[in-house]
Design a protein around this motif. Structure first.
Motif, PDB file in Angstrom:
ATOM      1  N   GLY A 210       0.746  -1.117  -0.041  1.00  0.00           N
ATOM      2  CA  GLY A 210       0.105  -0.015   0.103  1.00  0.00           C
ATOM      3  C   GLY A 210       0.819   1.182  -0.136  1.00  0.00           C
ATOM      4  N   VAL A 211       0.140   2.386  -0.353  1.00  0.00           N
ATOM      5  CA  VAL A 211       0.706   3.509  -0.282  1.00  0.00           C
ATOM      6  C   VAL A 211       0.100   4.537   0.545  1.00  0.00           C
ATOM      7  CG1 VAL A 211       1.598   5.632  -1.814  1.00  0.00           C
ATOM      8  CG2 VAL A 211       1.640   3.135  -2.776  1.00  0.00           C
ATOM      9  N   ILE A 212       0.806   5.243   1.374  1.00  0.00           N
ATOM     10  CA  ILE A 212       0.355   6.460   1.849  1.00  0.00           C
ATOM     11  C   ILE A 212       0.381   7.930   1.330  1.00  0.00           C
ATOM     12  CG2 ILE A 212       0.573   7.806   4.250  1.00  0.00           C
ATOM     13  CD1 ILE A 212      -0.714   5.252   4.588  1.00  0.00           C
ATOM     14  N   TRP A 213      -0.737   8.597   1.188  1.00  0.00           N
ATOM     15  CA  TRP A 213      -0.362  10.035   0.506  1.00  0.00           C
ATOM     16  C   TRP A 213      -0.938  10.982   1.477  1.00  0.00           C
ATOM     17  CZ3 TRP A 213       1.266   9.796  -4.298  1.00  0.00           C
ATOM     18  CH2 TRP A 213       1.342   8.656  -5.114  1.00  0.00           C
ATOM     19  N   ILE A 214      -0.200  12.147   1.322  1.00  0.00           N
ATOM     20  CA  ILE A 214      -0.450  13.270   2.202  1.00  0.00           C
ATOM     21  C   ILE A 214      -0.768  14.365   1.308  1.00  0.00           C
ATOM     22  CG2 ILE A 214       0.488  14.918   3.867  1.00  0.00           C
ATOM     23  CD1 ILE A 214       2.268  12.741   4.809  1.00  0.00           C
TER      24      ILE A 214
END
Length: 314
Positions: A210-214
């Motif tokens: 998974g990827v975390i986006w801010i």
């Protein structure tokens, strides 16, 4: 053999040992006691008698060994049960402690997500939203239930922008880097917002986790920057106008001084010319005649012109 039996029997409880002796005496007591047979009967049957005694002794040893083995096995089983119960208690306590720590960590993470000043999105490998925080719901206008489980395409302005963003971002993220850019997103009501986006995989070099986006909304800050730039340009233009006004005032002042001095100079020169002509008419007598007269009149004309200019400036 009797000593071995005695030693084996000595290790057993006294009650069981004496019961076995009584049993052997009642079953295998001497026949002469009942039938009053002569002792020669035992001499004739010594071999079978010893065979029976040896068999009984061996059977007794086997029974004793089995009994001791059973006791040891039961003891070991009791120890194993006790050890298993102790281990289960320790495992249960450790599991409860781990669960408490996990609950505390989960609450801390939820508190960080809920109170974060920037929007946070967690997406899987298919770019499907798995979790969002309240700040993203506030920025986009979507409820969390409307975004979770759906593609992140909904917050992009068009499909081409969505595809181009993925082509640029995911190669960098797959190499373990962080992708950062400014992107135009679309709210639920259709309005646009300019955002600063940062993305990184949850596990380095493993984008499958998974990827975390801010996401940070910079629309207002950019508008303020444009307004500040416009005000700065207007201020610089006003300063240039002010400098031009000062310069124009100075030029006008000097030009006014020149214009005020011209009539005085013109009058002085006219008087000098008139005096010179009068001297010529009088036949060259007096200070007004000749070269000396001309110099005299021009000097006095300059003095009168300077005096007139000084009075005008005053």
């Amino acid at each position: 053999m009797g000593i071995m039996i005695a030693n084996c029997a000595a290790s057993m409880p006294c009650r069981l040992f004496y019961l076995r002796l009584l049993f052997l005496f009642l079953v295998f007591r001497p026949v002469s006691v009942e039938a009053k047979t002569p002792f020669s009967f035992y001499a004739d049957h010594r071999a079978p008698a010893w065979t029976v005694v040896v068999c009984l002794a061996g059977l007794t040893l086997v029974v004793v060994a089995l009994f001791r083995n059973i006791n040891r096995r039961k003891k070991v089983e009791r120890e194993l049960v006790l050890a298993r119960e102790t281990l289960e208690v320790k495992v249960r306590e450790q599991a409860e402690e781990i669960n408490r720590r996990l609950d505390a960590s989960r609450k801390e993470i939820e508190a960080l997500l809920d109170n974060s000043p920037v929007a946070i999105i967690y997406t899987d490998t298919r770019r499907v939203i798995r979790r969002v925080n309240p700040e993203l719901a506030r920025l986009s206008g979507y409820l969390p239930e409307e975004m979770i489980g759906r593609s992140s395409r909904n917050i992009f302005t068009c499909q081409e922008q969505f595809d181009a963003f993925g082509e640029l971002a995911y190669p960098i993220i797959m190499e373990g880097g962080m992708y950062e850019t400014e992107q135009l997103f679309c709210r639920k009501d259709g309005t646009k917002m300019l955002c600063r986006v940062k993305g990184r995989s949850v596990v380095k070099d493993d984008v499958t986790r998974g990827v975390i986006w801010i996401i940070e909304d910079i629309t207002r800050s950019r508008e303020e920057e444009r307004e500040k730039l416009l005000l700065t340009q207007q201020l610089e233009q006003m300063q240039r106008y002010k400098s031009l006004n000062v310069m124009a005032g100075a030029v006008a002042h000097h030009f006014n001084n020149i214009m005020m001095a011209v009539p005085g100079q013109f009058g002085a020169h006219r008087a000098a010319v008139a005096g010179f002509l009068q001297g010529k008419k009088n036949g060259g007598s007096g200070p007004e005649s000749g070269s000396a007269g001309r110099q005299y009149f021009f000097v006095h004309a300059d003095l009168r012109g300077a005096s007139s200019a000084g009075q005008a400036n005053g």
